[in-house]
Scaffold this motif. Structure first.
Motif, PDB file in Angstrom:
ATOM      1  N   ILE A   1      -0.975   3.178   4.062  1.00  0.00           N
ATOM      2  CA  ILE A   1      -1.575   2.421   2.948  1.00  0.00           C
ATOM      3  C   ILE A   1      -0.737   2.580   1.686  1.00  0.00           C
ATOM      4  O   ILE A   1      -0.471   1.611   0.978  1.00  0.00           O
ATOM      5  N   ILE A   2      -0.321   3.804   1.397  1.00  0.00           N
ATOM      6  CA  ILE A   2       0.439   4.063   0.173  1.00  0.00           C
ATOM      7  C   ILE A   2       1.776   3.330   0.190  1.00  0.00           C
ATOM      8  O   ILE A   2       2.218   2.788  -0.828  1.00  0.00           O
ATOM      9  N   THR A   3       2.424   3.303   1.350  1.00  0.00           N
ATOM     10  CA  THR A   3       3.750   2.681   1.437  1.00  0.00           C
ATOM     11  C   THR A   3       3.699   1.200   1.784  1.00  0.00           C
ATOM     12  O   THR A   3       4.734   0.612   2.079  1.00  0.00           O
ATOM     13  N   SER A   4       2.520   0.591   1.759  1.00  0.00           N
ATOM     14  CA  SER A   4       2.422  -0.827   2.123  1.00  0.00           C
ATOM     15  C   SER A   4       3.147  -1.720   1.128  1.00  0.00           C
ATOM     16  O   SER A   4       3.651  -2.782   1.493  1.00  0.00           O
TER      17      SER A   4
ATOM     18  N   GLY B   1       2.172  -3.721  -1.216  1.00  0.00           N
ATOM     19  CA  GLY B   1       1.615  -5.052  -1.425  1.00  0.00           C
ATOM     20  C   GLY B   1       1.543  -5.905  -0.175  1.00  0.00           C
ATOM     21  O   GLY B   1       1.008  -7.015  -0.207  1.00  0.00           O
ATOM     22  N   ASP B   2       2.067  -5.407   0.945  1.00  0.00           N
ATOM     23  CA  ASP B   2       2.001  -6.141   2.210  1.00  0.00           C
ATOM     24  C   ASP B   2       0.597  -5.986   2.785  1.00  0.00           C
ATOM     25  O   ASP B   2       0.175  -4.898   3.159  1.00  0.00           O
ATOM     26  N   SER B   3      -0.136  -7.091   2.832  1.00  0.00           N
ATOM     27  CA  SER B   3      -1.548  -7.016   3.242  1.00  0.00           C
ATOM     28  C   SER B   3      -1.700  -6.618   4.709  1.00  0.00           C
ATOM     29  O   SER B   3      -2.679  -5.952   5.073  1.00  0.00           O
ATOM     30  N   ASP B   4      -0.758  -7.015   5.565  1.00  0.00           N
ATOM     31  CA  ASP B   4      -0.861  -6.644   6.976  1.00  0.00           C
ATOM     32  C   ASP B   4      -0.701  -5.128   7.160  1.00  0.00           C
ATOM     33  O   ASP B   4      -1.444  -4.506   7.929  1.00  0.00           O
ATOM     34  N   LYS B   5       0.262  -4.560   6.445  1.00  0.00           N
ATOM     35  CA  LYS B   5       0.477  -3.116   6.537  1.00  0.00           C
ATOM     36  C   LYS B   5      -0.706  -2.352   5.926  1.00  0.00           C
ATOM     37  O   LYS B   5      -1.118  -1.319   6.446  1.00  0.00           O
ATOM     38  N   PHE B   6      -1.253  -2.869   4.844  1.00  0.00           N
ATOM     39  CA  PHE B   6      -2.423  -2.237   4.227  1.00  0.00           C
ATOM     40  C   PHE B   6      -3.611  -2.266   5.180  1.00  0.00           C
ATOM     41  O   PHE B   6      -4.316  -1.264   5.341  1.00  0.00           O
ATOM     42  N   ASP B   7      -3.857  -3.420   5.810  1.00  0.00           N
ATOM     43  CA  ASP B   7      -4.968  -3.526   6.763  1.00  0.00           C
ATOM     44  C   ASP B   7      -4.769  -2.596   7.956  1.00  0.00           C
ATOM     45  O   ASP B   7      -5.730  -1.995   8.454  1.00  0.00           O
ATOM     46  N   LYS B   8      -3.516  -2.485   8.425  1.00  0.00           N
ATOM     47  CA  LYS B   8      -3.237  -1.587   9.545  1.00  0.00           C
ATOM     48  C   LYS B   8      -3.546  -0.139   9.160  1.00  0.00           C
ATOM     49  O   LYS B   8      -4.170   0.601   9.929  1.00  0.00           O
ATOM     50  N   GLY B   9      -3.138   0.275   7.961  1.00  0.00           N
ATOM     51  CA  GLY B   9      -3.422   1.627   7.496  1.00  0.00           C
ATOM     52  C   GLY B   9      -4.912   1.860   7.308  1.00  0.00           C
ATOM     53  O   GLY B   9      -5.425   2.935   7.622  1.00  0.00           O
ATOM     54  N   GLN B  10      -5.604   0.846   6.787  1.00  0.00           N
ATOM     55  CA  GLN B  10      -7.043   0.968   6.571  1.00  0.00           C
ATOM     56  C   GLN B  10      -7.783   1.104   7.899  1.00  0.00           C
ATOM     57  O   GLN B  10      -8.695   1.925   8.042  1.00  0.00           O
TER      58      GLN B  10
END
Length: 111
Positions: free
Chosen positions: A69-72, A74-83
């Protein structure tokens, strides 16, 4: 010949304090596995160890998800994956805590 080597090895293990031996098979848990209560104690110790390891894995996965999440950036796909990773790790941790309660309840009823 092999039995003599097993006995020598088991005496070395016992001398170092790394475990106790039972019929040539060395285990770090205990040497009273031949009785019913000793067997139950051994199984309970193994299950508690596995539960502890699974708890550590769940915490490690939560940390990995948090880093994702921290290293996403602003990439929403990476943020969703971390979440999702953190969510599933929390669910796994809850299951681990519930399994501790179940294991302790079952062994209290058995003994």
């Amino acid at each position: 010949m092999l039995n003599g080597k097993i006995k020598k090895f088991s005496k070395k293990i016992e001398a170092t304090g790394l475990g106790a031996c039972w019929y040539g098979i060395c285990t770090p848990i205990g040497d009273n596995i031949s009785t019913y209560a000793g067997f139950i104690d051994t199984v309970q110790a193994l299950l508690n160890g596995l539960i502890g390891i699974s708890g550590l894995v769940a915490v490690a996965v939560m940390i990995f998800g948090g880093i994702t999440i921290i290293t996403s950036g602003g990439d929403s796909d990476k943020f969703d994956k971390g979440q999702k990773t953190v969510t599933y790790a929390v669910i796994g941790l809850v299951i681990v805590f519930i399994s501790v309660l179940i294991v302790n309840f079952v062994f209290d009823v058995v003994l």
